[in-house]
Enzyme design. Structure first.
Site, short mmCIF file in Angstrom:
data_model
loop_
_atom_site.label_atom_id
_atom_site.label_comp_id
_atom_site.label_asym_id
_atom_site.label_seq_id
_atom_site.Cartn_x
_atom_site.Cartn_y
_atom_site.Cartn_z
N ASP A 217 -84.57 105.29 64.21
CA ASP A 217 -83.08 104.81 63.71
C ASP A 217 -83.10 104.48 62.41
O ASP A 217 -82.53 104.78 61.27
CB ASP A 217 -82.22 103.99 64.59
CG ASP A 217 -81.88 104.56 65.98
OD1 ASP A 217 -82.03 105.89 65.93
OD2 ASP A 217 -81.07 104.01 66.75
N THR B 150 -74.58 97.52 67.95
CA THR B 150 -75.78 97.47 69.09
C THR B 150 -77.27 97.09 68.30
O THR B 150 -78.42 97.24 69.10
CB THR B 150 -76.01 99.26 69.72
OG1 THR B 150 -76.42 99.73 68.38
CG2 THR B 150 -74.87 99.30 70.52
N ALA B 151 -77.02 96.50 67.21
CA ALA B 151 -78.22 95.94 66.70
C ALA B 151 -78.29 94.33 66.51
O ALA B 151 -78.01 93.85 67.75
CB ALA B 151 -78.62 96.39 65.15
N ASP C 170 -76.40 78.96 61.77
CA ASP C 170 -77.83 79.54 61.18
C ASP C 170 -77.51 80.62 60.54
O ASP C 170 -78.30 81.05 59.48
CB ASP C 170 -78.73 79.94 62.36
CG ASP C 170 -79.43 78.69 62.87
OD1 ASP C 170 -79.10 77.73 62.35
OD2 ASP C 170 -80.20 78.93 63.86
N ALA D 44 -76.10 81.22 66.08
CA ALA D 44 -76.25 79.66 66.53
C ALA D 44 -75.33 79.02 65.76
O ALA D 44 -75.58 77.90 65.10
CB ALA D 44 -77.68 79.27 66.24
#
Length: 300
Positions: free
Chosen positions: A80, A195-196, A184, A219
């Protein structure tokens, strides 16, 4: 039978030198594809860097820009990351892309290397599903001037350095305040990028046909600060209020050092990328295969 596509570019993984095994796989696959294209009356070209890495010098070569200007189709062999890199470069030419999966996951390079000839033959004959995917155009604004810009297929990520504390960001959408947040970092993902990295921080999976972006904090200090989906017709502004060693990543490829007061503007890119898939392809089948959604259940 003549191919629907007459001028076809063959592109491989060229950003880093391939292993001996990958190089040999590429040579075998490209030789088969080129022979098949020419047997059907077409012309096969090798992208210049691909030709350098494979050592295949008996086919005409083109730069990526020349591929966009002269070819009807580009066949990409790799994972990909390779496909998305090529997609960023060829989107402005509206060149359709076919992906043969030489990597591991393969959300957009969906034709298996081991059995590529039959589905590729059908595509070259005009039997395919076409899919259009959007991209991000991101700019880094400093003191009113654009100091960096890039295209992103997956996401734009603003985050802290490895040893520093949280970053403080002011996030606006079309000039309307969304939040002042400490975290963060923050991910702005396209449907392709949902989807990453965005998925790993709790973002939703978004169907690629939707015209939207995912904003997903990394976070966050306030746990109620959750991912949100916004229209991709609106501009997102991320202003850096505080923090040290801050970076902006564009598909994890392009990096820019970010200073306090900088703004990262996220807009819809003017061009979209065309993927051609084998007939019968659909996004949900891809999710089932790649994410293992049928494990423990009934196989369809």
């Amino acid at each position: 039978m003549q191919s629907r596509f007459q001028h076809i570019a063959l592109i491989g993984k060229y950003h880093a030198p391939p292993s001996a095994e990958v190089r040999q796989q590429s040579i075998v696959a490209f030789s088969q594809i080129a022979s098949y294209v020419e047997a059907r009356g077409g012309t096969a070209y090798l992208e210049q860097e691909t030709a350098n890495f494979t050592g295949m010098d008996h086919y005409p070569t083109l730069s990526l820009d020349e591929v966009g200007k002269r070819c009807d189709l580009a066949i990409v062999l790799g994972g990909d990351g390779t496909m998305l890199g090529v997609g960023r470069e060829l989107a402005k030419y509206n060149t359709p892309l076919v992906g043969i999966n030489q990597g591991r996951l393969g959300f957009v390079t969906d034709i298996p290397l081991q059995t590529f000839l039959a589905p590729l033959s059908a595509i070259l004959a005009g039997e395919y599903e076409e899919e259009i995917r959007s991209m991000i155009h991101a700019l880094v604004i400093r003191d009113g001037e654009c100091v960096f810009q890039a295209l992103a297929f997956n996401d734009v990520v603003v985050n802290r350095g490895g040893t520093s504390g949280m970053v403080e960001l002011r996030v606006e959408v079309d000039g309307q305040l969304v939040a002042n947040q400490r975290a963060d970092g923050l991910i702005i993902a396209t449907p392709t990028g949902s989807t990453a990295y965005a998925l790993s921080v709790g973002g939703p999976i978004v169907h690629p046909a939707l015209a939207c972006w995912v904003m997903a904090p990394i976070a966050p200090h306030t746990l109620s600060n959750r991912p949100i989906v916004v229209p991709d017709t609106q501009e997102i502004s991320i202003e850096v209020i505080g923090g040290r060693d801050i970076a902006a990543n564009f598909d994890m490829q392009s990096l820019a050092s970010i200073l306090r007061g900088d703004k990262i503007l996220v807009r819809s890119a003017p061009h979209k990328t065309r993927f051609l898939h084998p007939r019968g392809w659909n996004y949900y089948t891809t999710l089932r295969k790649k994410l293992g959604w049928n494990e423990g259940g009934i196989t369809p």
